[in-house]
Design an enzyme around this catalytic site. Structure first.
Site, short mmCIF file in Angstrom:
data_model
loop_
_atom_site.label_atom_id
_atom_site.label_comp_id
_atom_site.label_asym_id
_atom_site.label_seq_id
_atom_site.Cartn_x
_atom_site.Cartn_y
_atom_site.Cartn_z
N ASP A 137 -46.27 -10.22 37.68
CA ASP A 137 -47.73 -10.31 37.71
C ASP A 137 -48.41 -8.96 37.55
O ASP A 137 -49.42 -8.84 36.87
CB ASP A 137 -48.16 -10.97 39.02
CG ASP A 137 -49.67 -11.14 39.10
OD1 ASP A 137 -50.28 -11.38 38.05
OD2 ASP A 137 -50.22 -11.02 40.18
N HIS A 138 -47.85 -7.92 38.15
CA HIS A 138 -48.55 -6.64 38.21
C HIS A 138 -47.94 -5.56 37.32
O HIS A 138 -48.53 -4.49 37.16
CB HIS A 138 -48.60 -6.13 39.65
CG HIS A 138 -49.36 -7.03 40.56
ND1 HIS A 138 -50.72 -7.21 40.45
CD2 HIS A 138 -48.98 -7.82 41.59
CE1 HIS A 138 -51.14 -8.06 41.38
NE2 HIS A 138 -50.09 -8.45 42.07
N ASP A 139 -46.77 -5.79 36.78
CA ASP A 139 -46.16 -4.78 35.92
C ASP A 139 -46.22 -5.19 34.46
O ASP A 139 -46.64 -4.41 33.60
CB ASP A 139 -44.71 -4.54 36.35
CG ASP A 139 -44.10 -3.38 35.58
OD1 ASP A 139 -44.55 -2.24 35.79
OD2 ASP A 139 -43.18 -3.60 34.78
#
Length: 234
Positions: free
Chosen positions: A157-159
């Site tokens: 989700d965040h990388d």
């Protein structure tokens, strides 16, 4: 949301010093939304405006190079670290710093940016109330799933896919949408918490900080609906 970096005079006067306006269109505005009457249907905004090639207009001078698909890619041995030119026919597909593509167009209450309402125009139910009712978090928990499951989800989700978050330009921190004293940030969408909430009442919390993610520019800086996604999950 209609692309706002191209503004008519009435809109520029209504929001003086608006950084979202990179180009002011000449000519007087007619009465309507904020002094401007667009007279565009939802289908016009969703299907018609994106077909306008702004690279043949003065808007091209303000269009970032990374958003333009008129450039050519060279065949190289290694792929670029930013994902640019992964697709030789569509250089921007999957590139870094580009907005996500919507699966469905948004349904704003006013057709511009207001939160979605029901068919009669009334506000939808409180999202926290709906979330707490659907996911009651009661009963035995699943112990077969380890913490690595959540860590892997955070990586994905965040990388690999990271949403542009709203930050206060003065200190680059997340604006506080539940405080008092200072005007709320335009992207604030605080969620009021009901006093009977089974979790937040234990912490005497009555408001959940919620922000819209930053709006993006369409490929080739075309007009129409801005790609915009939510970052925080209630």
């Amino acid at each position: 949301m209609i692309l706002t970096f191209v503004c008519a005079p009435a809109l520029s006067q209504h929001f003086p010093g608006n950084r979202d306006c990179a180009l002011t269109l000449p000519g007087p505005g007619r009465p309507g939304f904020n002094g401007i009457e667009f007279r565009l249907s939802r289908d016009d905004v969703v299907l018609g405006l994106p077909r306008i090639n702004t690279l043949r207009t003065h808007i091209a001078d303000f269009c970032p190079r990374s958003h333009r698909t008129d450039r050519r890619c060279k065949v190289t041995r290694y792929r670029r670290h930013d994902g640019d030119c992964n697709n030789l026919q569509h250089p921007t597909w999957g590139s870094a710093l580009l907005p996500f593509k919507r699966l469905l167009p948004p349904v704003y209450a006013d057709g511009i940016s207001e939160l979605r309402a029901d068919r009669q125009g009334f506000p939808l139910p409180n999202p926290r109330v709906v979330s707490a009712h659907v996911h009651r978090d009661e009963g035995p928990h699943e112990h077969a799933v380890t913490l690595m499951f959540a860590a892997w989800g955070q990586l994905m989700d965040h990388d690999l896919t990271f949403t542009a978050e709203t930050k206060d330009p003065s200190d680059l921190r997340e604006p506080n949408c539940c405080g008092s004293g200072r005007p709320l940030h335009p992207n604030c969408l605080p969620v009021p918490l009901p006093p009977e909430d089974h979790f937040y009442r234990l912490h005497r919390q009555t408001c959940m900080n919620m922000l819209r993610s930053l709006a993006g520019v369409r490929p080739d800086c075309r007009l129409g609906l801005l790609p915009q996604v939510w970052h925080q999950i209630i």
